[in-house]
Design an enzyme around this catalytic site. Structure first.
Site, mmCIF file in Angstrom:
data_model
loop_
_atom_site.group_PDB
_atom_site.id
_atom_site.type_symbol
_atom_site.label_atom_id
_atom_site.label_comp_id
_atom_site.label_asym_id
_atom_site.label_seq_id
_atom_site.Cartn_x
_atom_site.Cartn_y
_atom_site.Cartn_z
ATOM 1 N N HIS A 193 0.844 -1.199 0.000
ATOM 2 C CA HIS A 193 0.000 0.000 0.000
ATOM 3 C C HIS A 193 0.879 1.249 0.000
ATOM 4 O O HIS A 193 2.091 1.149 0.167
ATOM 5 C CB HIS A 193 -0.919 -0.001 1.232
ATOM 6 C CG HIS A 193 -2.050 -0.985 1.127
ATOM 7 N ND1 HIS A 193 -1.885 -2.327 1.369
ATOM 8 C CD2 HIS A 193 -3.358 -0.816 0.783
ATOM 9 C CE1 HIS A 193 -3.048 -2.941 1.179
ATOM 10 N NE2 HIS A 193 -3.956 -2.049 0.826
ATOM 11 N N LYS A 206 0.115 4.828 5.055
ATOM 12 C CA LYS A 206 -1.124 4.147 5.487
ATOM 13 C C LYS A 206 -1.034 3.918 6.990
ATOM 14 O O LYS A 206 0.004 3.481 7.494
ATOM 15 C CB LYS A 206 -1.258 2.814 4.734
ATOM 16 C CG LYS A 206 -2.471 1.989 5.150
ATOM 17 C CD LYS A 206 -2.629 0.751 4.282
ATOM 18 C CE LYS A 206 -3.622 -0.253 4.857
ATOM 19 N NZ LYS A 206 -4.989 0.268 4.999
HETATM 20 P P1 NAD Z 1 -7.550 9.716 3.985
HETATM 21 O O1 NAD Z 1 -6.627 10.028 5.131
HETATM 22 O O2 NAD Z 1 -7.255 10.285 2.642
HETATM 23 O O3 NAD Z 1 -9.037 10.194 4.386
HETATM 24 C C1 NAD Z 1 -9.621 10.020 5.647
HETATM 25 C C2 NAD Z 1 -10.427 11.274 5.957
HETATM 26 O O4 NAD Z 1 -11.219 11.041 7.124
HETATM 27 C C3 NAD Z 1 -9.558 12.506 6.247
HETATM 28 O O5 NAD Z 1 -9.894 13.570 5.361
HETATM 29 C C4 NAD Z 1 -9.909 12.849 7.702
HETATM 30 O O6 NAD Z 1 -9.884 14.261 7.970
HETATM 31 C C5 NAD Z 1 -11.305 12.274 7.827
HETATM 32 N N1 NAD Z 1 -11.764 12.057 9.198
HETATM 33 C C6 NAD Z 1 -11.032 11.773 10.315
HETATM 34 N N2 NAD Z 1 -11.846 11.679 11.390
HETATM 35 C C7 NAD Z 1 -13.105 11.908 10.947
HETATM 36 C C8 NAD Z 1 -14.386 11.931 11.578
HETATM 37 N N3 NAD Z 1 -14.508 11.713 12.894
HETATM 38 N N4 NAD Z 1 -15.480 12.198 10.826
HETATM 39 C C9 NAD Z 1 -15.369 12.428 9.503
HETATM 40 N N5 NAD Z 1 -14.172 12.422 8.842
HETATM 41 C C10 NAD Z 1 -13.069 12.146 9.566
HETATM 42 O O7 NAD Z 1 -7.651 8.129 3.934
HETATM 43 P P2 NAD Z 1 -8.188 7.199 2.741
HETATM 44 O O8 NAD Z 1 -7.053 6.762 1.899
HETATM 45 O O9 NAD Z 1 -9.367 7.843 2.093
HETATM 46 O O10 NAD Z 1 -8.676 5.928 3.577
HETATM 47 C C11 NAD Z 1 -9.678 6.033 4.590
HETATM 48 C C12 NAD Z 1 -9.902 4.682 5.246
HETATM 49 O O11 NAD Z 1 -10.428 3.774 4.266
HETATM 50 C C13 NAD Z 1 -8.631 4.011 5.782
HETATM 51 O O12 NAD Z 1 -8.953 3.297 6.957
HETATM 52 C C14 NAD Z 1 -8.236 3.041 4.674
HETATM 53 O O13 NAD Z 1 -7.470 1.951 5.141
HETATM 54 C C15 NAD Z 1 -9.604 2.611 4.205
HETATM 55 N N6 NAD Z 1 -9.697 2.098 2.829
HETATM 56 C C16 NAD Z 1 -10.570 1.067 2.640
HETATM 57 C C17 NAD Z 1 -10.808 0.586 1.378
HETATM 58 C C18 NAD Z 1 -11.841 -0.508 1.213
HETATM 59 O O14 NAD Z 1 -12.069 -0.953 0.078
HETATM 60 N N7 NAD Z 1 -12.497 -0.955 2.288
HETATM 61 C C19 NAD Z 1 -10.144 1.118 0.286
HETATM 62 C C20 NAD Z 1 -9.244 2.180 0.493
HETATM 63 C C21 NAD Z 1 -9.055 2.669 1.777
#
Ligand code: NAD
Length: 256
Positions: free
Chosen positions: A144, A148
Site C-alpha cells: 500500500h 497508510k
Molecule cells: P484519507 O486520510 O485520505 O481520508 C480520511 C479522511 O477522514 C480525512 O480527510 C480525515 O480528515 C477524515 N476524518 C477523520 N476523522 C473523521 C471523523 N470523525 N469524521 C469524519 N471524517 C473524519 O484516507 P483514505 O485513503 O481515504 O482511507 C480512509 C480509510 O479507508 C482508511 O482506513 C483506509 O485503510 C480505508 N480504505 C478502505 C478501502 C476498502 O475498500 N475498504 C479502500 C481504500 C481505503
C-alpha cells in the site's frame, strides 16, 4: 431514493464516494462530514465537521472512509440514530467490531464493514480460502501507499483469517537465525504477512501458497480508487435488506 451521508468526505476515498453517490440513480448525497474539510463543498453539499451535525437530515445510510477510531464512533452514532452504515475504514479492533455486532443486533440499523470494496479482491479472498484446502503453507505480501495508518491491511487480515480457518498447516520450519529482525513478517495463525509501504502503490496483495513441489500465487492489484466504487454502491443499496452486522461483501456479491 436512498439518502446518503459520506464520512471522511475530504479524504482520498471519501471524495470519490461522494461523486459516485451523486452519479448513481436512486441515491442522493445529503451530507458530507470531515473535520479537515471545513468550509469546502462536495457535489453541492457543504462539508460539516462532525456526524452529530447531520441529525435532522433524514439519513438512510452513512458511508465511512475515515480511520479506525473515528469509524467506531460514527457507527455507534449511526446505530443510535437508526441509520444504516457502510464502512470501509480499516484497523477497527476485533472486540470493537464484536461490540458493534451486538448493538446492531438489537437495533433496526444494519452495518456492513468490508476491508476491501474492490470486487476482484473479494474474489481473491474466496479463492485463497479454496486454495487453503489443498495447500499447507501460505504467506501474504500486501503493498500500500507510504503513510497508510494500519498494518497489516484489513484485506490481509481477512485473507489470513479465512486461510487459517481452512488450512491444515505444515509443521513450522522457520530459520533459527533471522539476522534482520522482522524479516519473516508478522504472523496470524500459520500465515506470515509482509506489509510493503511505498509511494506509487494503491492497494495490492499476493497470496502465495506452497506445498511439496508446487506453489500457487493469487494476486490482486488496484491501480485506481475507482475500482472500489461499484462495491460501495452495491453495499449502500443492499444494507437495509441485511440483518445486524455483515463483515465483507461475500454475501452481497454471492461468492460465499
Ligand atoms: P484519507 O486520510 O485520505 O481520508 C480520511 C479522511 O477522514 C480525512 O480527510 C480525515 O480528515 C477524515 N476524518 C477523520 N476523522 C473523521 C471523523 N470523525 N469524521 C469524519 N471524517 C473524519 O484516507 P483514505 O485513503 O481515504 O482511507 C480512509 C480509510 O479507508 C482508511 O482506513 C483506509 O485503510 C480505508 N480504505 C478502505 C478501502 C476498502 O475498500 N475498504 C479502500 C481504500 C481505503
Amino acid at each position: 431514493v436512498i439518502r446518503v451521508a459520506v464520512l471522511g468526505a475530504a479524504g482520498r476515498m471519501g471524495r470519490e464516494v461522494c461523486l459516485a453517490v451523486e452519479e448513481e440513480d436512486g441515491l442522493e448525497l445529503v451530507g458530507a462530514v470531515d473535520p479537515a474539510g471545513r468550509g469546502l463543498e462536495v457535489s453541492g453539499v457543504m462539508i460539516e465537521p462532525s456526524i452529530t451535525d447531520l441529525g435532522s437530515r433524514g439519513l438512510d445510510v452513512m458511508v465511512d472512509f475515515t480511520n479506525s477510531d473515528a469509524a467506531a464512533k460514527n457507527i455507534r452514532w449511526a446505530i443510535e440514530n437508526d441509520v444504516h452504515s457502510v464502512v470501509g475504514s480499516t484497523g477497527i479492533p476485533e472486540d470493537e467490531i464484536e461490540g458493534i455486532g451486538v448493538l446492531a443486533e438489537s437495533s433496526t440499523a444494519n452495518v456492513i464493514i468490508a476491508p476491501n470494496f474492490a470486487l476482484g479482491a473479494v474474489v481473491m479472498m474466496r479463492f485463497a480460502e479454496m486454495a487453503a484446502n489443498v495447500f499447507d503453507q501460505c504467506e501474504i505480501i500486501e503493498m500500500h501507499r507510504r503513510g497508510k495508518r494500519d498494518a497489516p491491511s484489513g484485506t490481509a487480515l481477512m485473507t489470513a483469517r479465512g486461510v487459517s480457518a481452512a488450512m491444515e498447516p505444515a509443521p513450522d520450519e522457520d530459520a533459527d537465525e533471522n539476522t534482520v529482525s522482522g524479516c519473516r513478517g508478522g504472523r496470524l495463525g500459520p500465515v506470515n504477512i509482509h506489509s510493503v509501504r511505498l509511494d506509487g502503490m494503491v492497494a495490492h496483495q499476493e497470496v502465495i501458497f506452497g506445498s511439496k513441489g508446487q506453489t500457487l500465487t493469487i494476486r490482486h492489484d488496484t491501480t485506481d480508487r475507482s475500482c472500489f466504487m461499484p462495491g460501495v454502491i452495491m453495499a449502500v443499496k443492499a444494507v437495509s435488506g441485511l440483518e445486524g452486522l455483515t463483515v465483507g461483501l461475500e454475501t452481497i456479491i454471492g461468492v460465499e
